[in-house]
Design a protein around this motif. Structure first.
Motif, mmCIF file in Angstrom:
data_model
loop_
_atom_site.group_PDB
_atom_site.id
_atom_site.type_symbol
_atom_site.label_atom_id
_atom_site.label_comp_id
_atom_site.label_asym_id
_atom_site.label_seq_id
_atom_site.Cartn_x
_atom_site.Cartn_y
_atom_site.Cartn_z
ATOM 1 N N PRO A 213 0.928 -1.187 -0.003
ATOM 2 C CA PRO A 213 0.098 -0.152 -0.061
ATOM 3 C C PRO A 213 0.684 1.209 0.021
ATOM 4 N N VAL A 214 1.983 1.152 0.273
ATOM 5 C CA VAL A 214 3.006 2.519 0.205
ATOM 6 C C VAL A 214 3.747 2.527 -0.855
ATOM 7 N N THR A 215 4.374 1.398 -1.395
ATOM 8 C CA THR A 215 5.055 1.866 -2.750
ATOM 9 C C THR A 215 4.105 1.414 -3.993
ATOM 10 N N GLN B 138 4.374 -7.692 -4.183
ATOM 11 C CA GLN B 138 4.696 -7.625 -2.645
ATOM 12 C C GLN B 138 3.259 -8.118 -2.004
ATOM 13 N N LEU B 139 3.181 -8.969 -1.131
ATOM 14 C CA LEU B 139 2.184 -8.683 0.016
ATOM 15 C C LEU B 139 2.475 -8.192 1.215
ATOM 16 N N VAL B 140 1.815 -7.433 1.952
ATOM 17 C CA VAL B 140 1.901 -7.105 3.243
ATOM 18 C C VAL B 140 0.874 -7.706 4.336
ATOM 19 N N ILE B 141 1.589 -8.162 5.290
ATOM 20 C CA ILE B 141 0.511 -8.667 6.392
ATOM 21 C C ILE B 141 0.922 -8.003 7.632
ATOM 22 N N ASP B 142 -0.182 -7.380 8.264
ATOM 23 C CA ASP B 142 -0.060 -6.643 9.734
ATOM 24 C C ASP B 142 -0.895 -7.609 10.820
ATOM 25 N N ILE C 232 6.046 -9.877 1.988
ATOM 26 C CA ILE C 232 6.434 -10.908 1.234
ATOM 27 C C ILE C 232 6.708 -10.617 -0.060
ATOM 28 N N ASP C 233 7.956 -10.693 -0.505
ATOM 29 C CA ASP C 233 8.319 -10.247 -1.973
ATOM 30 C C ASP C 233 8.028 -11.259 -2.927
ATOM 31 N N ALA C 234 8.416 -11.107 -4.274
ATOM 32 C CA ALA C 234 7.710 -12.092 -5.254
ATOM 33 C C ALA C 234 8.593 -13.385 -5.103
ATOM 34 N N ALA D 192 -0.503 -16.066 2.557
ATOM 35 C CA ALA D 192 0.018 -15.432 1.171
ATOM 36 C C ALA D 192 -0.698 -16.217 0.036
ATOM 37 N N ARG D 193 -0.810 -17.398 0.251
ATOM 38 C CA ARG D 193 -1.602 -18.232 -0.973
ATOM 39 C C ARG D 193 -3.017 -17.670 -1.003
ATOM 40 N N LEU D 194 -3.863 -17.362 0.084
ATOM 41 C CA LEU D 194 -5.140 -17.213 0.046
ATOM 42 C C LEU D 194 -5.119 -15.609 -0.540
#
Length: 785
Positions: free
Chosen positions: A169-171, A176-180, A201-203, A246-248
């Motif tokens: 959401p920043v870049t 990428q996936l971002v999990i908080d 989580i990167d590619a 990440a999968r979901l």
């Protein structure tokens, strides 16, 4: 007319009945995603209860009809009668461009039938909180068109929970996936009560982890409701849960076809999805490093695009106006794709400026010969005598004289194409006369450098007489007349001034206020207050008379130019270079003349569409594409389905545009890399020499012209010829965009004021009243006492 139905009864097409949250959750359930069981109290139930009422207080005390009450209680019993989460699901939320995050209410760990009924009532009422009403007004969403459903789901007593973004959401990086994540219920993360663990989580699957602080943990209370506990163990999300999330996340994003904002919970090692909605205000994907040619193109395009284009821009003036002209010119010299696809769209709205990579063809090899031939054949000093130019002006006068208001729709809808067709001869004129301009400038530059007088080159060009010069002098005369007649403080204004003012607009009113490549912004004639602002600036303190320019005489004093023949030749070469500069400026001046006719025709269509109840206001027509307007053969014969389709398109694009209001088309640091500035506040390209100290005045748009005072350091995001009268009052100019060859730089040199271009961030760093020193030789702006 379902009042209550299980989640799996709904899909993404059931927005009107289940609201955004309910429709999306139903879609997930139908497609096998792990979603807690639940049901939806539909918008039909809301309509049954609302009966025209729109206050929160009404819903908090309303009696729920018996059949609806029994249906809600029955759905609750089917879930086992245990703790549930009760979430609002309005028809205008969880949509592309309109998240409505936190605008309606959610109640967690609701226990018992009466508590459930109360929570449903409160969710209905939350549609009418002050914040929700204000949010809808900001997005121009009509209150009368909004309904609300309520989602009831089995409560997940989470060990850990949080939010998953399927793009950064920043870049804006879609790879990428971002999990908080944090302990307890996800409400702590969503509401911002806790600093969560942060996983990127990167590619390649690598995870970059930043630990949170676990300030508070929210858990369900035994008798219902939630409790806040302080402190928590620093338990980290297990790797297998991260992989499952990440999968979901990837599967959810793929299913909905766009990046998603997903709320999740993990209990007993099992992952549940609690909500999925499109990510909003997502920055465009990173472009990566730009090569020098791309940066140069971006410098030009950023100066031309101070605001986001509308769909009507993208189908009219962007491809056919100055950008299209430049593409045609460079293509004639063997450079292809210089402006192809430089604006990227999503959901019908421009979201990114992506400088293309020009492609050199074999035509580049023959370009020098064609340029030389053109330079011999076409003299820029005589371009206005070209019969194509005379025909162009005649065509504009004929089209501008038409009474658009009296035209039937079938004729009116053809006017935009007619206006766009008029500009083609000017593109041909540019192709033909630019070689002569380039040759004259190159010849003069080489000669003065060989004479050891290269520093005089810029000054030698200042004597060029252009239509911009004419406009600036006419403005100065208006300012003098305003002072002598007291026009600026009078209402109505004196007839003498008003007559001169209207004559000025007739001659120069087609000039753009902000962008030459967009049709949506007003011209000077459309926004006469912009011109009055300039008049006010010049009338407040008349500009000092410029000293006679002696640059040419200083050059002619060179020992090698003492003979009469050489001096005469040098004067001819300087005159030719000035004619080239004038051609560049004046062809732009004339090239934009069809734009007002185009804009008036579009707004006339907008007025008629408003009267036909298709649009709320005429300017909403800018949210449509030209081909969508041309598809309307007969306005009176529009079907209800056609009207709704156009209204939906306008509404969706308006909401998307509002969502992107704070998102930049391109990261300025890519175009103007931040460099070591020492003690400078900002730095850029040195564009006009000199050192000046003065107070900052940030002018962001033409409507603010009147704020500039004599002696201010003008700091602005961009400039175009419409801004140049301000340079007569400014002590110096600092611009976010542009380079040494831009309009601002040229005019700054002409007026002898320091200029720093391409700072990338001057308007965000410098503040009104801040005293700074502008060094136009070094390209720096430093603080001063």
């Amino acid at each position: 007319m379902k009042l209550v139905a299980p989640l799996n009864a709904f899909g993404r097409e059931d927005l009107a009945m289940a609201g955004g949250k309910g429709a999306n959750l139903g879609e997930l359930v139908r497609n096998g995603f792990p979603v807690p069981g639940g049901f939806v109290v539909t918008t039909h139930a809301y309509d049954l209860v609302a009966q025209g009422h729109d206050t929160r207080a009404y819903f908090e005390r309303v009696e729920i009809p018996g059949d609806l009450r029994e249906a809600i209680i029955g759905g609750y019993a089917a879930l086992g009668g245990g703790p549930v989460a009760v979430r609002s699901s309005a028809t205008a939320e969880d949509l592309p461009g309109a998240a409505f995050a936190g605008q309606q209410d959610t109640y967690l760990n609701v226990v018992g039938e009466q508590a459930l009924l109360d929570a449903v009532r409160r969710c209905w009422g939350s549609l009418w909180t002050d914040r929700a009403v204000a949010y809808r007004a900001k997005l121009a969403i009509d209150d009368s068109e909004v309904r609300i459903a309520v989602v009831v789901q089995s409560m997940v007593e989470a060990d850990m929970a949080g939010v998953l973004f399927t793009a950064n959401p920043v870049t804006g990086d879609r790879t990428q996936l971002v999990i908080d994540a944090s302990s307890g219920l996800g409400e702590a993360v969503v509401s911002g009560l806790v600093t969560p663990d942060h996983h990127v989580i990167d590619a390649s699957g690598r995870t970059h982890f930043t630990p949170g602080r676990r300030e508070v943990v929210i858990r369900g209370a035994a008798g219902g409701g939630v409790v806040h506990e302080s402190g928590a163990t620093a338990e980290r999300l297990p790797d297998e849960v991260l992989k499952e999330l990440a999968r979901l996340g990837k599967e959810v994003a793929a299913h909905f076809g766009r990046p998603q904002d997903v709320e999740w919970a993990c209990a007993g090692g099992r992952v549940y999805l609690l909500q999925a909605r499109p990510m909003t205000a997502l920055p465009p994907p990173p472009l990566g490093r730009l090569n020098p040619m791309q940066r140069r193109l971006a410098t030009i395009l950023l100066e031309y695009l101070p605001e986001r284009p509308y769909p009507i821009d993208m189908t009219t003036w962007v491809p056919h106006g100055p950008a299209g002209l430049m593409a045609k010119v460079v293509a004639s010299f063997g450079v292809r794709r210089a402006f192809d696809g430089f604006l990227r769209e999503e959901d019908g709205v421009v979201y990114q400026l992506a400088p293309p990579k020009p492609h050199l063809t074999l035509g580049v090899l023959v370009a020098p010969f064609s340029i030389a031939a053109g330079a011999r054949r076409y003299n820029p000093a005589r371009w206005t005598e070209d019969r194509r130019f005379r025909g162009y002006l005649a065509g504009i006068r004929e089209l501008a004289a038409r009474d658009l208001g009296a035209m039937p729709w079938a004729r009116l809808v053809r006017v935009p194409r007619q206006a766009l067709a008029l500009v083609q001869p000017v593109a041909d004129l540019r192709v033909d006369y630019l070689p002569g301009t380039g040759w004259a400038l190159l010849r003069l530059l080489v000669v003065v450098k060989l004479l050891g007088r290269g520093r005089l080159f810029g000054g030698l060009l200042h004597g060029a007489r252009t239509r911009t010069t004419d406009a600036n002098e006419a403005l100065a005369r208006l300012a003098e007349l305003a002072t002598s007649t007291g026009a600026l403080g009078a209402d109505p204004r004196p007839a003498e001034f008003e007559s001169a003012f209207q004559a000025f607009l007739a001659e120069y009113g087609h000039r753009e206020t902000s962008s030459p490549i967009l049709v949506s912004p007003p011209t000077w004639a459309d926004a006469p207050e912009t011109v009055l602002g300039l008049v006010k600036v010049l009338a407040a303190e008349p500009p000092a008379r410029k000293k006679p320019d002696d640059t040419l005489e200083r050059l002619l004093g060179h020992p090698l130019l003492r003979s009469r023949a050489r001096r005469a030749r040098m004067r001819r070469w300087v005159a030719a270079a000035r004619a080239g500069v004038a051609f560049r400026e004046d062809s732009h001046f004339y090239f934009t003349m069809p734009q007002p006719v185009l804009r008036r025709s579009l707004l006339e269509m907008g007025r008629r569409l408003r009267d036909a109840k298709v649009l709320d206001k005429p300017k909403d027509v800018f949210h449509l594409r030209l081909e969508e307007l041309e598809a309307i053969n007969d306005l009176d014969a529009l079907t209800g389905k056609d009207r709704e389709r156009l209204r939906d398109a306008v509404r969706a694009r308006a909401v998307k545009r509002e969502e992107l209001a704070g998102v930049r088309l391109i990261d300025p640091a890519l175009v103007f890399p931040v460099r070591e500035t020492g003690d400078a506040l900002v730095a850029g390209s040195p564009a006009s020499g000199g050192v000046v100290t003065g107070p900052v005045k940030v002018i962001r748009e033409p409507s603010e012209f009147g704020r500039l005072d004599a002696g201010d350091v003008l700091v602005c995001p961009y400039t175009n010829p419409s801004w140049t009268p301000l340079f007569q009052q400014a002590a110096a100019v600092v611009v976010d965009t542009g380079g040494a060859g831009s309009h601002a730089a040229i005019v700054a040199r002409e007026y002898g004021i320091p200029a720093v271009m391409g700072t990338g961030r001057g308007t965000s760093v410098l503040r009104d009243g801040q005293v700074v020193t502008v060094n136009g030789d070094a390209g720096t702006v430093t603080g001063a006492p």
